[in-house]
Design an enzyme around this catalytic site. Structure first.
Site, PDB file in Angstrom:
ATOM      1  N   ASP A  38     -28.561  27.064 -46.724  1.00 25.92           N
ATOM      2  CA  ASP A  38     -27.963  25.739 -46.554  1.00 25.92           C
ATOM      3  C   ASP A  38     -27.681  25.135 -47.929  1.00 25.92           C
ATOM      4  OD1 ASP A  38     -27.382  23.062 -46.004  1.00 25.92           O
ATOM      5  OD2 ASP A  38     -28.620  23.097 -44.195  1.00 25.92           O
ATOM      6  N   ASP A  66     -21.035  30.360 -49.730  1.00 30.58           N
ATOM      7  CA  ASP A  66     -19.614  30.038 -49.515  1.00 30.58           C
ATOM      8  C   ASP A  66     -19.275  28.733 -50.222  1.00 30.58           C
ATOM      9  OD1 ASP A  66     -21.293  28.566 -47.527  1.00 30.58           O
ATOM     10  OD2 ASP A  66     -19.345  27.592 -47.183  1.00 30.58           O
TER      11      ASP A  66
END
Ligand SMILES: C[S@@+](CC[C@H](N)C(=O)[O-])C[C@H]1O[C@@H](n2cnc3c(N)ncnc32)[C@H](O)[C@@H]1O
Length: 209
Positions: A112, A148
Site C-alpha cells: 500500500d 505502481d
C-alpha cells in the site's frame, strides 16, 4: 489451548512462541535459503516461486486471515513442501520473530503506497524498517521492491539513499528486464497484473546487503 487460540491451517506456520526468534529450520524441515514475501496477498507470486525453486523455502507474511486461508489451501492442493504462510504483522515479523541474518531475499511487492501526505508515516519503507531489514538479511541478502506508485518509488529511492549516507550496507543491483541477459525468474503478483491491466507502469528496485 487458550480460548483465543485457533487451529493452524495446513501449510500455515504458527510459531510456538511469538516472543522468540525462529531460525529457518524452525519453519521448514529442509535447511534451504529462506525467502520472505511480505504482504503476500493471494499468494500468486509465492506459489509460482515455490514451484520454480524447489531448493529454496518461501514464507508469505500476511495479516488478513481470509487471505492466509486461501493461500494455504492453494499450497496444500499443489502439495508444495517449500511454501508456508505466517499470519502476522510485517515489521514485527522481521524485527522480532525471525532470527538475525536468516533471510536470503525479502520481496516487498506492490505494498500500500499510502498516497495521502498525512498517511506517509504508515509507509513501511522508512529508516527504522531498513535497519531491521539489514539485521534480518544474510550478509549478501537481497531486498526486492515493486510499486505502481511513482511517488512511493521516489520515496523508497530517497530512503535508501539516506540510509546509505548514514552508513547503511545496501548497494543497488541491476534488475534486468524479461528477455534480457541474466533476467530473474520473477512472476507477476496479483496486484501487478491488476495495475498493468489498467495501463500503469511497475517500478522496481533491487538492493544487496
Ligand atoms: C496491496 S496488497 C499486495 C499483495 C501482493 N503483494 C500483491 O502484489 O498482489 C498488500 C497486502 O499486504 C497485506 N498487509 C498490509 N499491511 C500489512 C502488515 N502490516 N502486515 C502484514 N500484512 C500486511 C495486506 O493485507 C495485503 O494482502
Amino acid at each position: 489451548m487458550p480460548a483465543c487460540a485457533r487451529t493452524p491451517e495446513p501449510c500455515e506456520f504458527m510459531p510456538d512462541d511469538f516472543f522468540r526468534r525462529h531460525s529457518p529450520d524452525d519453519i521448514f524441515p529442509h535447511n534451504h535459503p529462506l525467502e520472505i514475501d511480505l504482504g503476500c496477498g493471494d499468494g500468486t507470486f509465492l506459489i509460482e516461486m515455490a514451484q520454480h525453486y524447489p531448493e529454496r523455502n518461501f514464507l508469505g507474511v500476511e495479516r488478513l486471515l481470509g487471505r492466509v486461508r486461501g493461500v494455504c489451501k492453494r499450497i496444500q492442493a499443489l502439495g508444495l513442501t517449500n511454501a508456508k504462510v505466517l499470519r502476522l504483522e510485517s515489521q514485527y515479523t522481521l524485527e522480532w520473530l525471525l532470527a538475525k541474518h536468516s533471510v536470503s531475499r525479502l520481496h516487498l511487492l506492490c505494498p500500500d503506497p499510502w498516497p495521502k501526505a498525512r498517511h506517509h508515516k504508515r509507509r513501511l519503507v522508512q529508516q527504522e524498517f531498513l535497519t531491521i531489514l539489514e539485521n534480518v538479511l544474510t550478509p549478501d541478502g537481497e531486498f526486492l521492491f515493486k510499486t505502481d506508485h511513482p511517488e512511493y518509488f521516489e520515496w523508497v529511492c530517497e530512503e535508501m539513499d539516506t540510509f546509505a549516507q548514514s552508513g547503511g550496507k545496501f548497494s543497488q543491483l541491476p534488475w534486468p528486464a524479461d528477455g534480457e541477459q541474466d533476467a530473474l525468474f520473477y512472476p507477476k503478483t496479483d496486484f501487478q497484473r491488476h495495475w498493468e491491466s489498467q495501463g500503469k507502469t511497475i517500478h522496481r528496485l533491487r538492493y544487496q546487503r
